[in-house]
Design an enzyme around this catalytic site. Structure first.
Site, mmCIF file in Angstrom:
data_model
loop_
_atom_site.group_PDB
_atom_site.id
_atom_site.type_symbol
_atom_site.label_atom_id
_atom_site.label_comp_id
_atom_site.label_asym_id
_atom_site.label_seq_id
_atom_site.Cartn_x
_atom_site.Cartn_y
_atom_site.Cartn_z
ATOM 1 N N GLU A 126 0.936 -1.043 -0.436
ATOM 2 C CA GLU A 126 0.116 -0.088 0.134
ATOM 3 C C GLU A 126 0.682 1.448 0.130
ATOM 4 O O GLU A 126 0.593 2.057 -0.301
ATOM 5 C CB GLU A 126 -0.645 -0.334 1.216
ATOM 6 C CG GLU A 126 -2.299 -1.374 1.383
ATOM 7 C CD GLU A 126 -3.027 -1.068 2.146
ATOM 8 O OE1 GLU A 126 -4.486 -1.176 2.016
ATOM 9 O OE2 GLU A 126 -2.385 -1.475 3.919
ATOM 10 N N GLU A 146 -4.315 -9.320 3.813
ATOM 11 C CA GLU A 146 -4.793 -8.706 4.688
ATOM 12 C C GLU A 146 -6.229 -10.543 5.116
ATOM 13 O O GLU A 146 -6.123 -10.225 5.836
ATOM 14 C CB GLU A 146 -5.169 -7.599 4.555
ATOM 15 C CG GLU A 146 -4.302 -6.410 5.078
ATOM 16 C CD GLU A 146 -3.978 -6.515 4.227
ATOM 17 O OE1 GLU A 146 -2.671 -5.105 4.458
ATOM 18 O OE2 GLU A 146 -3.668 -6.945 3.000
#
Length: 272
Positions: A126, A146
């Protein structure tokens, strides 16, 4: 630009740019090289790293002599993302208004290039997605795992990845949590450059030099228009562009660029 994020001293030697903290900064010409330096923790992000990264971005924004930044990780790993041990202790790797690592939601005017070696996982990926350009080593790995931990990539991964690559391919990465190689990232158009292992930072610095040859206010204007147009209806995007262009056309650098072209010489940008 966001309000400056105030931290304690970065313990930085301004002559060399070295630092004894978990984030090092080094000025290379007009580029600020920002290195996450926690190799024993795979350059994962805890509260301290987030604060230091926010401070490094403030340094980049505040110095008129700096035209671009390069973000990387020490010792062959970009970043493993959130420091889970620190998170279990109650530390937050995000900063209000600036997002994960003090980067993913930060309002920046200067270009930032991710130089990715090794693993860019979860929040590490990210951080790279929040940059304007990505240079990847062939054997790098990008992933958002995740979902394997009962979470989602909430630092911009779920939002940005489907905007960067084809929707179905992005959803495969998000729903399986499986990584892709640097070579594959290049094939998908996710990376601007794919280079041999160990060459991501040198290539990113060369790319930063190319950006620095252009007018700094024009670079900021490109970023502003691209950000305003992202997901907006075309009419709104053009309206935002007209506002930015009106401000840009009133600058001395625009006149200098036109004059330099007419006089067949290199422009001398002042950022004014």
């Amino acid at each position: 630009m966001a309000e400056p994020f105030v931290t304690g001293p970065l313990d930085t030697d301004r002559r060399t740019g070295t630092s004894t903290t978990d984030v090092r900064t080094r000025r290379t010409g007009t580029t600020l090289l920002i290195t996450i330096d926690r190799p024993r923790a795979r350059n994962s992000v805890n509260a301290e790293v987030a604060a230091l990264l926010a401070g490094a971005l403030d340094e980049l924004e505040a110095d008129p002599g700096l035209r671009a930044g390069v973000l990387t990780g020490a010792e062959g790993t970009f970043s493993a993302g959130m420091d889970l041990k620190a998170a279990l202790r109650g530390e937050s790797p995000s900063i209000p208004g600036r997002g994960f690592g003090g980067v993913t939601e930060a309002d920046r005017t200067k270009p930032l290039i991710a130089a990715v070696e090794g693993w860019a996982m979860g929040g590490g990926f990210e951080l790279a997605l929040a940059c304007d350009l990505i240079v990847a080593a062939q054997d790098a790995h990008f992933g958002l795992p995740e979902v394997k931990r009962g979470l989602i990539a909430a630092g911009g991964g779920v939002i940005r990845l489907p905007r960067r690559i084809p929707y179905h391919l992005a959803m495969e990465m998000l729903l399986t949590g499986d990584p892709v190689s640097g070579r594959r990232a290049g094939e998908l158009g996710l990376a601007n450059r794919v280079v041999p292992a160990g060459q991501a930072v040198p290539e990113a610095l060369l790319l930063a030099e190319r950006l620095a040859a252009n007018a700094p206010l024009a670079l900021a204007a490109v970023k502003a228009v691209a950000r305003a147009a992202d997901g907006a209806p075309e009419a709104e995007a053009f309206a935002a562009q007209r506002t930015v262009m009106s401000e840009l056309m009133a600058t001395a650098d625009v006149r200098e660029g036109m004059t330099a072209f007419a006089e067949r010489r290199a422009p001398q940008w002042t950022g004014k």
